[in-house]
Every structure is written in structure tokens, then in C-alpha cells.
Design an enzyme around this catalytic site. Sequence first.
Site, mmCIF file in Angstrom:
data_model
loop_
_atom_site.group_PDB
_atom_site.id
_atom_site.type_symbol
_atom_site.label_atom_id
_atom_site.label_comp_id
_atom_site.label_asym_id
_atom_site.label_seq_id
_atom_site.Cartn_x
_atom_site.Cartn_y
_atom_site.Cartn_z
ATOM 1 N N PRO A 222 32.147 53.106 68.732
ATOM 2 C CA PRO A 222 30.883 53.676 68.285
ATOM 3 C C PRO A 222 30.460 53.113 66.934
ATOM 4 O O PRO A 222 31.295 52.830 66.084
ATOM 5 C CB PRO A 222 31.182 55.166 68.139
ATOM 6 C CG PRO A 222 32.435 55.402 68.890
ATOM 7 C CD PRO A 222 33.187 54.115 68.913
ATOM 8 N N GLU A 442 50.713 62.022 44.665
ATOM 9 C CA GLU A 442 49.876 60.815 44.734
ATOM 10 C C GLU A 442 50.520 59.648 44.012
ATOM 11 O O GLU A 442 50.489 58.516 44.498
ATOM 12 C CB GLU A 442 48.481 61.092 44.155
ATOM 13 C CG GLU A 442 47.645 62.086 44.967
ATOM 14 C CD GLU A 442 47.531 61.714 46.436
ATOM 15 O OE1 GLU A 442 47.560 60.514 46.747
ATOM 16 O OE2 GLU A 442 47.450 62.631 47.275
HETATM 17 P P1 ADP Z 1 26.376 51.830 68.632
HETATM 18 O O1 ADP Z 1 25.240 51.800 69.584
HETATM 19 O O2 ADP Z 1 27.320 50.679 68.787
HETATM 20 O O3 ADP Z 1 27.116 53.114 68.586
HETATM 21 P P2 ADP Z 1 24.260 51.474 66.768
HETATM 22 O O4 ADP Z 1 23.711 50.197 67.256
HETATM 23 O O5 ADP Z 1 23.521 52.687 67.129
HETATM 24 O O6 ADP Z 1 25.779 51.632 67.177
HETATM 25 O O7 ADP Z 1 24.410 51.373 65.193
HETATM 26 C C1 ADP Z 1 24.098 52.408 64.350
HETATM 27 C C2 ADP Z 1 23.566 51.879 63.041
HETATM 28 O O8 ADP Z 1 24.577 51.221 62.313
HETATM 29 C C3 ADP Z 1 22.491 50.861 63.221
HETATM 30 O O9 ADP Z 1 21.244 51.455 63.300
HETATM 31 C C4 ADP Z 1 22.616 50.006 61.987
HETATM 32 O O10 ADP Z 1 21.918 50.585 60.910
HETATM 33 C C5 ADP Z 1 24.074 50.082 61.665
HETATM 34 N N1 ADP Z 1 24.798 48.913 62.171
HETATM 35 C C6 ADP Z 1 25.789 48.933 63.069
HETATM 36 N N2 ADP Z 1 26.258 47.705 63.293
HETATM 37 C C7 ADP Z 1 25.545 46.870 62.537
HETATM 38 C C8 ADP Z 1 25.564 45.445 62.330
HETATM 39 N N3 ADP Z 1 26.424 44.667 62.978
HETATM 40 N N4 ADP Z 1 24.669 44.939 61.473
HETATM 41 C C9 ADP Z 1 23.805 45.721 60.815
HETATM 42 N N5 ADP Z 1 23.741 47.053 60.962
HETATM 43 C C10 ADP Z 1 24.599 47.637 61.803
HETATM 44 ZN ZN ZN Z 2 50.091 62.064 50.706
#
Ligand code: ADP
Ligand code: ZN
Length: 625
Positions: A222, A442
Site C-alpha cells: 500500500p 534507551e
Molecule cells: P497505492 O495505490 O499504491 O496504495 P497511491 O498511488 O494511492 O498508492 O499513493 C498515495 C500517494 O502517495 C500518492 O498520491 C502520492 O502522493 C504518494 N506517492 C506514492 N508513491 C509515490 C511515488 N512513487 N512518487 C511520488 N509520489 C508517490
Molecule cells: Zn526498547
Amino acid sequence: MPSGNQQKNSNQNDVKMLISFIIMAVIFTSIFNIFVSSITMRRATEITYTQFLTMLENKQVDTVEIQSDRLVITEKPEQNNEVGFYTNIGKQYYTGIVNDPVLTDRIIKAGATQYREVQNNSPIITFLASWALPFLLIYIISGLIIRSVSKKMGGVGGPMSFGKNTAKIYAQKETGITFADVAGQEEAKESLREIVDFLHQPEKYTEIGAKLPKGALLVGPPGTGKTLLAKAVAGEANVPFYSLSGSDFVEMFVGVGASRVRDLFKQALENAPCIVFIDEIDAIGKSRDNQMGSNDEREQTLNQLLSEMDGFDASKGVVILGATNRPEVLDKALLRPGRFDRRVIVDKPDLKGREDILKVHSKDVKLSNDVDLHQIALGTSGAAGADLANIVNEAALRAVRFGKDRVEQNDMMEAVEIIIAGQEKKDRIMTESERKIVAYHEVGHALATALQKNTQPVQKITIVPRTMGALGYTMQMPEEEKYLMSKEEILDQITTYLAGRAAEEVIFHTATTGASNDIEKATELARNMVAQYGMSEKFDMVGLESIQNKYLDGRNVKNCAETTSAEIDEEVLHIIKQCHKKAIELLEQNQNALHNIAKFLLEKETITGKEFMNLLEQSREKELI
Ligand code: ADP
Ligand code: ZN
Ligand code: MG
């Protein structure tokens, strides 16, 4: 093939619906017309033509209306002469039309008015008034009823809506996102570039007879940018983007999901070339054979999807992208050639990827000169793109909160910690003895890290509690990204995890609950050494466990007998004991440093890696003297 029938069935259902609707409407309208005419006719009584003539002679007639097929006669109201009131509103009679050339004369003589029905007998108007209008009314009313009923029942379309449902198809003419917005997924972009090219000029491919994949499946954890990539493909190819999430298909009513799939593809084909994106496809594409009990709705939806994917002509320029983080649960039928036959891995970004993502997201953020994104990237190993986007935003928010006009490095670092450990909880009051224990705990971790040359130096130690449960923590920033870990390094890492508790034991001769997370991580590492990495003498290189959901929590599945399982536990215990002993030895040998640094930490609450190393050197020099 079942999926072929499926399509036919649903089309037949639509036709049946339509026919039954028409029959119903006809019956309704007929009843309506009879009703209406019975109202207008009720007051008129039929009389003979002779009776009519008698009435005329008696001057009882007020008006005569000549209709196409009858004469409608209105009697003069009877007058009550004394008071001057009409006691009787003119009664109506009707009679058939007789060819009577002197009728008009008679009527005039009788002092009555005659008029002809105003062009009421135009067949079009009659039809409109008596058929089309009620038909339309019935259609609108039944539509309203169905909509409100199905809304109450949770569906958007509902089974009565003649296959036309308002599925939440998310359509964008231009996504406005290009590959430049997706950082650090070079391999994924490379495999998608061909699809972009195909959408640009399908002729180039069809001319030579090449068939392009109908669909590609984006697979990865994700937040790594799968949805973003799909949009970027549409943006690069400059084609519309149709998307539905897998869960949108799964409804209460059997057949709704299937009809949504149909709608989606219909729309897409009308607007080809375009991209159809099905997010979280595992919601419908779950394998059919490993379920307890079947789910009719999901199965129908899946079947529909399969048949649509087979049915459309790929040369039209419709490309289907799917995204999932659980590829292993997908139905084999979805993955076979001709469907989602391409897999594009969208994995967590590496060091360079993280730095690029940070760059992309801080493009529109005002950064101070001291910001070093490389260092932030180093400290965020394991973070997905979404986490990094979040970090940049948190940093900007923090800068605003502190009234700065630029984001500084310390905002960035703090943001990393917020994402890792949660917000600082300055108002949580710990007793002095608790603070002491946390400080030693820590420093125990940090010392173990520094003393074992194989592990990474510490970046920061703090005993300010965080909202995510940590009472304090040691932040490590590697100098470079590592992809492999040796057995020795893993053992050192386990020792580091256990050194927190070891410090409590060495100094206070007690154990607290603060070590539970350390214990969990240490045990997991030790177990993986034995069961997955082939790093124990007893089991040599036997794979005893495997990872199931690689892209999610990565739960392990046992591949061994119960007795073996018990032996694994023994091996794990052995490793943990060995590392625990080592941690205690390390700290006992360096008690001086432990005390000095812990005291400093108690005073300052937070110390940096540099301060820590200085203190460590000083304590060592003293010891030597
Ligand atoms: P997934 O569908 O893989 O769960 P998303 O495409 O919805 O993830 O990504 C969520 C957000 O994270 C995007 O809108 C973007 O802002 C950021 N993000 C994730 N991966 C990248 C990437 N490789 N480059 C730039 N932004 C990213
Ligand atoms: Zn610890
Ligand atoms: Mg997504």
C-alpha cells in the site's frame, strides 16, 4: 463457457424488464383513460334525437356542442323566479349525429348557442393527451419510487433499474498526472511505457499484427504509488481515465456488480482509446476455490469482468490496469494470458527512489538551504511513497506552526519521527524513577549499537514520550542502504533490541513492560533466522516457513510438522538467550559510559548522535586513565 452465458443472461434480463414495464404502462394508461372518460361522461345522459328536438322546441336548450361523433346538449338552468337563483346547473345530454341540414336553423330558433368542438380530434393531440402523457408520468413516478427504495436498501442502482445504474465510475478526461510525478519507480514506468505508446498510436502495432496485452496488474504494498502510476499512464497517453474500486462492485444485490462492470466497459469502449483502472481488484478477483461457502455476487461480478475482458477488441485501444497488494489471492482465470497477463511490480522505493519522491513532493514547498533530503531518505528505509509525501507535508505544517517562512531540516527530522513514532506528548507526566528507567533503557539500545561495530550509528536518542506508545526511542540513520544482512549483523541487531531491557537489569536489577516491542522484534528476527534464512545449525537450509501476504503484513505460514515447530521454538530461545547474554556483558563492561550518557539524557531529554559519540569517547578515555 459460463462467462459467455452470463453476458447473454443479463442482456435477456434487461429486455424482459423493458417488456414488463411496457405492459404495465399500457394497462395503467388504459385504466387511466377509462377513468378520465368516465368522469367527463358521467354527467351526460343519452337521449334520442327526437327528445333533443322536443327540448329545442321547448326552449330548454342552452348550448349544443357538435363533436365528431355526437351532439352534447346542455340544458338551460332552471330558474327559481322568486329569488332569481339558478337552482339547477344545466344538465348535459348527448345524442347521436343525424344528417339534419336544418339543425343550425332549429338551434338558432330555439335561442341556443351552437359551437363546434375545437380541433380536439387531431389524432396526434389525442394520442399525446391520452397515451404519451400518462406513460411519461408513470415512467417518472416509478423511477422516483425505485430510486428511493433502492437507496434505502443501500444500493445505488438496484435490481429494478433496468441495468442502468449510477455506479460510481470515476472518469477523468485528463488526469493531469505524468510519469514525472511518479518518482523512483523506474522499472514499473519502463514496463508501462509500451502501453502508453500503444495508446498513442495503436495502428503502429495492429499493422504489424502485434497484439498488445489487454491488461496489466500493478502489484505492490500500500502507498507505493499504484493508483498514481495508473493515472500517470493515462496522463502520458493523453487518454481518458475510467476507474472503479473493486469494492464498488460488491453490492448487496446479486447482479449489480456485474451490471457495473458492463457499464464500465461500455463507457470505455465508447471513448476508446482510454484506460480502465480497477483499483483493489482483489475485492472481486478473489480466488473462487479457496473460500468457505460461495459468494454469488462476487462470482458473478468476476465472471462478468472475465467475459468483458475476453469480449472487447484490444485493437480499439482500451487498456485495463488493475492494482492489488494481494496478488496471491487472485483467481487464476484473471491472470491467464489475454487478461491481466502482465505484472508490474511497484515495490517500496530504495534510497535513491525515496530521495526522488521527497524531491517531487517538496517541489512546491519552500525549503531552507540546510535541508538535506538525502539524509531524510537515509532515515526512512522501509517507507512507502505515501509516507514520504506525508513527511514533507508534516514538515511544512510544523514550519507554519513555528512561524517560519521556510521548512528547515529539523522540521523534516521531526516529521520523520512523527510518522515513525507519533506526535510528542509533552504533557504526559512520568515519575522521576520512570524517566530514569526509560533513559537507561534507551541508552542501553544506543550503546549496544555503537559498541558492536557492525551496526549503524545512532542519530538521536530521546525520552520525550510519543503518541504512538513509545516512551522514548533511539533513532538510527544508516550511512548507506543495505539490501543484504549477514548472520552476524542480524545477531547484532537482536542484541541491540535486547539491550534496552539489559540496561534495566544491569542498573536497576529489574524488568519493566517497556521492552515488549523490542522483544517482539527480536523474536521475529530470530525466528526468521531459523525458519526462513537457513541460519541455524540444527535445520541447516530447510525452509520451514514462508511469507504469505508479501505486500501486506507478511504473515508467515508454517510448512513443517508440529514437532519441528516445537524445535524451532527451542532454537529461537537459544538465539535470544545468547544475544541477551551478550547485551548484558556489553553494558556491564561499559557501565561508566552508560551512567554518563543516561545522566546527560535525563537532563536534556533529547541528545543527538554527535553528543552521544562525544560522551562515549570521553567515558572511555577516563576508563583508560
Ligand atoms: P497505492 O495505490 O499504491 O496504495 P497511491 O498511488 O494511492 O498508492 O499513493 C498515495 C500517494 O502517495 C500518492 O498520491 C502520492 O502522493 C504518494 N506517492 C506514492 N508513491 C509515490 C511515488 N512513487 N512518487 C511520488 N509520489 C508517490
Ligand atoms: Zn526498547
Ligand atoms: Mg491505491
